[in-house]
Write a protein that holds these residues in place. Structure first.
Motif, PDB file in Angstrom:
ATOM      1  N   PHE A   2      -3.356  -9.307  11.230  1.00  0.00           N
ATOM      2  CA  PHE A   2      -2.752  -9.623   9.942  1.00  0.00           C
ATOM      3  C   PHE A   2      -3.393  -8.782   8.826  1.00  0.00           C
ATOM      4  CE2 PHE A   2      -2.725 -12.085   6.002  1.00  0.00           C
ATOM      5  CZ  PHE A   2      -1.369 -12.330   5.854  1.00  0.00           C
ATOM      6  N   VAL A   3      -4.711  -8.779   8.781  1.00  0.00           N
ATOM      7  CA  VAL A   3      -5.424  -8.050   7.720  1.00  0.00           C
ATOM      8  C   VAL A   3      -5.208  -6.540   7.863  1.00  0.00           C
ATOM      9  CG1 VAL A   3      -7.714  -7.533   6.765  1.00  0.00           C
ATOM     10  CG2 VAL A   3      -7.141  -9.870   7.420  1.00  0.00           C
ATOM     11  N   LEU A   4      -5.292  -6.035   9.076  1.00  0.00           N
ATOM     12  CA  LEU A   4      -5.057  -4.605   9.311  1.00  0.00           C
ATOM     13  C   LEU A   4      -3.640  -4.222   8.896  1.00  0.00           C
ATOM     14  CD1 LEU A   4      -5.986  -1.864  10.413  1.00  0.00           C
ATOM     15  CD2 LEU A   4      -5.216  -2.629  12.671  1.00  0.00           C
ATOM     16  N   GLY A   5      -2.672  -5.031   9.289  1.00  0.00           N
ATOM     17  CA  GLY A   5      -1.277  -4.771   8.923  1.00  0.00           C
ATOM     18  C   GLY A   5      -1.077  -4.788   7.418  1.00  0.00           C
ATOM     19  N   CYS A   6      -1.654  -5.780   6.749  1.00  0.00           N
ATOM     20  CA  CYS A   6      -1.538  -5.854   5.282  1.00  0.00           C
ATOM     21  C   CYS A   6      -2.160  -4.630   4.622  1.00  0.00           C
ATOM     22  CB  CYS A   6      -2.214  -7.123   4.753  1.00  0.00           C
ATOM     23  SG  CYS A   6      -1.304  -8.629   5.083  1.00  0.00           S
ATOM     24  N   GLY A   7      -3.329  -4.240   5.104  1.00  0.00           N
ATOM     25  CA  GLY A   7      -4.005  -3.062   4.553  1.00  0.00           C
ATOM     26  C   GLY A   7      -3.180  -1.803   4.736  1.00  0.00           C
ATOM     27  N   MET A   8      -2.560  -1.668   5.899  1.00  0.00           N
ATOM     28  CA  MET A   8      -1.733  -0.477   6.156  1.00  0.00           C
ATOM     29  C   MET A   8      -0.472  -0.478   5.298  1.00  0.00           C
ATOM     30  SD  MET A   8      -2.108   0.167  10.241  1.00  0.00           S
ATOM     31  CE  MET A   8      -1.173   1.690  10.206  1.00  0.00           C
ATOM     32  N   VAL A   9       0.099  -1.656   5.045  1.00  0.00           N
ATOM     33  CA  VAL A   9       1.272  -1.729   4.180  1.00  0.00           C
ATOM     34  C   VAL A   9       0.897  -1.278   2.765  1.00  0.00           C
ATOM     35  CG1 VAL A   9       2.899  -3.309   3.046  1.00  0.00           C
ATOM     36  CG2 VAL A   9       2.527  -3.466   5.516  1.00  0.00           C
ATOM     37  N   VAL A  10      -0.221  -1.786   2.255  1.00  0.00           N
ATOM     38  CA  VAL A  10      -0.658  -1.415   0.895  1.00  0.00           C
ATOM     39  C   VAL A  10      -1.012   0.067   0.824  1.00  0.00           C
ATOM     40  CG1 VAL A  10      -2.456  -1.768  -0.849  1.00  0.00           C
ATOM     41  CG2 VAL A  10      -1.410  -3.740   0.286  1.00  0.00           C
ATOM     42  N   MET A  11      -1.850   0.535   1.742  1.00  0.00           N
ATOM     43  CA  MET A  11      -2.280   1.931   1.708  1.00  0.00           C
ATOM     44  C   MET A  11      -1.105   2.881   1.957  1.00  0.00           C
ATOM     45  SD  MET A  11      -5.364   1.980   0.820  1.00  0.00           S
ATOM     46  CE  MET A  11      -5.662   3.702   1.083  1.00  0.00           C
ATOM     47  N   GLY A  12      -0.257   2.531   2.890  1.00  0.00           N
ATOM     48  CA  GLY A  12       0.899   3.369   3.187  1.00  0.00           C
ATOM     49  C   GLY A  12       1.851   3.463   2.014  1.00  0.00           C
ATOM     50  N   THR A  13       2.086   2.336   1.342  1.00  0.00           N
ATOM     51  CA  THR A  13       2.962   2.340   0.171  1.00  0.00           C
ATOM     52  C   THR A  13       2.391   3.237  -0.922  1.00  0.00           C
ATOM     53  OG1 THR A  13       3.738   0.107   0.685  1.00  0.00           O
ATOM     54  CG2 THR A  13       4.064   0.874  -1.570  1.00  0.00           C
ATOM     55  N   LEU A  14       1.099   3.128  -1.161  1.00  0.00           N
ATOM     56  CA  LEU A  14       0.455   3.988  -2.168  1.00  0.00           C
ATOM     57  C   LEU A  14       0.528   5.455  -1.756  1.00  0.00           C
ATOM     58  CD1 LEU A  14      -2.686   1.823  -3.010  1.00  0.00           C
ATOM     59  CD2 LEU A  14      -0.664   2.206  -4.447  1.00  0.00           C
ATOM     60  N   LEU A  15       0.304   5.724  -0.477  1.00  0.00           N
ATOM     61  CA  LEU A  15       0.330   7.101   0.020  1.00  0.00           C
ATOM     62  C   LEU A  15       1.743   7.688  -0.006  1.00  0.00           C
ATOM     63  CD1 LEU A  15      -1.651   9.198   1.093  1.00  0.00           C
ATOM     64  CD2 LEU A  15      -1.228   8.318   3.384  1.00  0.00           C
ATOM     65  N   GLU A  16       2.724   6.840   0.036  1.00  0.00           N
ATOM     66  CA  GLU A  16       4.099   7.314  -0.087  1.00  0.00           C
ATOM     67  C   GLU A  16       4.480   7.528  -1.553  1.00  0.00           C
ATOM     68  OE1 GLU A  16       8.680   5.913   0.828  1.00  0.00           O
ATOM     69  OE2 GLU A  16       7.070   4.469   1.092  1.00  0.00           O
ATOM     70  N   ARG A  17       4.136   6.611  -2.421  1.00  0.00           N
ATOM     71  CA  ARG A  17       4.612   6.634  -3.802  1.00  0.00           C
ATOM     72  C   ARG A  17       3.800   7.533  -4.733  1.00  0.00           C
ATOM     73  NH1 ARG A  17       8.906   6.811  -3.295  1.00  0.00           N
ATOM     74  NH2 ARG A  17       9.026   6.901  -5.528  1.00  0.00           N
ATOM     75  N   ILE A  18       2.487   7.538  -4.610  1.00  0.00           N
ATOM     76  CA  ILE A  18       1.641   8.309  -5.537  1.00  0.00           C
ATOM     77  C   ILE A  18       1.971   9.808  -5.496  1.00  0.00           C
ATOM     78  CG2 ILE A  18      -0.729   9.059  -6.027  1.00  0.00           C
ATOM     79  CD1 ILE A  18      -1.572   6.137  -5.451  1.00  0.00           C
ATOM     80  N   PRO A  19       2.065  10.444  -4.309  1.00  0.00           N
ATOM     81  CA  PRO A  19       2.390  11.874  -4.326  1.00  0.00           C
ATOM     82  C   PRO A  19       3.769  12.161  -4.918  1.00  0.00           C
ATOM     83  CG  PRO A  19       2.001  11.127  -2.063  1.00  0.00           C
ATOM     84  CD  PRO A  19       1.788   9.973  -2.967  1.00  0.00           C
ATOM     85  N   GLU A  20       4.726  11.253  -4.691  1.00  0.00           N
ATOM     86  CA  GLU A  20       6.057  11.445  -5.283  1.00  0.00           C
ATOM     87  C   GLU A  20       5.991  11.364  -6.804  1.00  0.00           C
ATOM     88  OE1 GLU A  20       8.551  12.601  -3.841  1.00  0.00           O
ATOM     89  OE2 GLU A  20       8.342  12.073  -1.738  1.00  0.00           O
ATOM     90  N   LEU A  21       5.209  10.428  -7.311  1.00  0.00           N
ATOM     91  CA  LEU A  21       5.030  10.320  -8.761  1.00  0.00           C
ATOM     92  C   LEU A  21       4.334  11.563  -9.315  1.00  0.00           C
ATOM     93  CD1 LEU A  21       5.176   8.733 -11.418  1.00  0.00           C
ATOM     94  CD2 LEU A  21       3.026   7.636 -10.760  1.00  0.00           C
ATOM     95  N   GLN A  22       3.308  12.022  -8.615  1.00  0.00           N
ATOM     96  CA  GLN A  22       2.604  13.235  -9.049  1.00  0.00           C
ATOM     97  C   GLN A  22       3.552  14.429  -9.105  1.00  0.00           C
ATOM     98  OE1 GLN A  22      -0.433  13.225  -5.971  1.00  0.00           O
ATOM     99  NE2 GLN A  22      -1.984  12.507  -7.421  1.00  0.00           N
ATOM    100  N   ARG A  23       4.391  14.563  -8.064  1.00  0.00           N
ATOM    101  CA  ARG A  23       5.330  15.686  -8.023  1.00  0.00           C
ATOM    102  C   ARG A  23       6.370  15.562  -9.142  1.00  0.00           C
ATOM    103  NH1 ARG A  23       7.919  17.194  -2.458  1.00  0.00           N
ATOM    104  NH2 ARG A  23       8.400  14.981  -2.482  1.00  0.00           N
ATOM    105  N   THR A  24       6.879  14.363  -9.371  1.00  0.00           N
ATOM    106  CA  THR A  24       7.875  14.147 -10.420  1.00  0.00           C
ATOM    107  C   THR A  24       7.312  14.508 -11.786  1.00  0.00           C
ATOM    108  OG1 THR A  24       8.958  12.413  -9.141  1.00  0.00           O
ATOM    109  CG2 THR A  24       9.345  12.411 -11.520  1.00  0.00           C
ATOM    110  N   LEU A  25       6.095  14.067 -12.069  1.00  0.00           N
ATOM    111  CA  LEU A  25       5.460  14.387 -13.361  1.00  0.00           C
ATOM    112  C   LEU A  25       5.213  15.886 -13.491  1.00  0.00           C
ATOM    113  CD1 LEU A  25       2.938  11.402 -13.587  1.00  0.00           C
ATOM    114  CD2 LEU A  25       5.074  11.708 -14.878  1.00  0.00           C
TER     115      LEU A  25
END
Length: 114
Positions: free
Chosen positions: A2-25
């Protein structure tokens, strides 16, 4: 799991969204028009956002432990492979040597590995 899965969801979401935001800016700045973006988290891997996308979906599988959800990250990775080939060809034409040099020195999805 459960904890590993939650951590991967949070980290994966950030790793997906942050670079896209950086590129957009970055692309919003007039001086960067027509240039190849290779900064931010894309400095570490050309498709780091795909890594995040697959990571949070794998985390969802670990979180729920529902076997049908395991097929999603597998299918995504196969789809990403095809998409990366297409993007490489398109970016080589669009950006030329700047992109091919970047591609030669930057891993595809996982920094230092692949």
């Amino acid at each position: 799991w459960f904890v590993l899965g939650c951590g991967m969801v949070v980290m994966g979401t950030l790793l997906e969204r942050i670079p896209e935001l950086q590129r957009t800016l970055w692309k919003a700045k007039p001086e960067n028009e027509g240039k190849c973006h290779k900064g931010g988290l894309f400095y570490f891997a050309r498709h780091i956002n795909y890594t995040g996308y697959a990571m949070w979906r794998l985390g969802l599988f670990l979180f729920t432990r529902r076997i049908e959800l395991f097929t999603i990250p597998i299918a995504l990775c196969l789809s990403f492979k095809r998409e990366m080939v297409w993007q490489h060809a398109r970016n080589t034409v669009k950006y030329g040597k700047v992109y091919t040099d970047y591609a030669e020195h930057t891993k595809k999805m996982v920094p230092g590995i692949y």
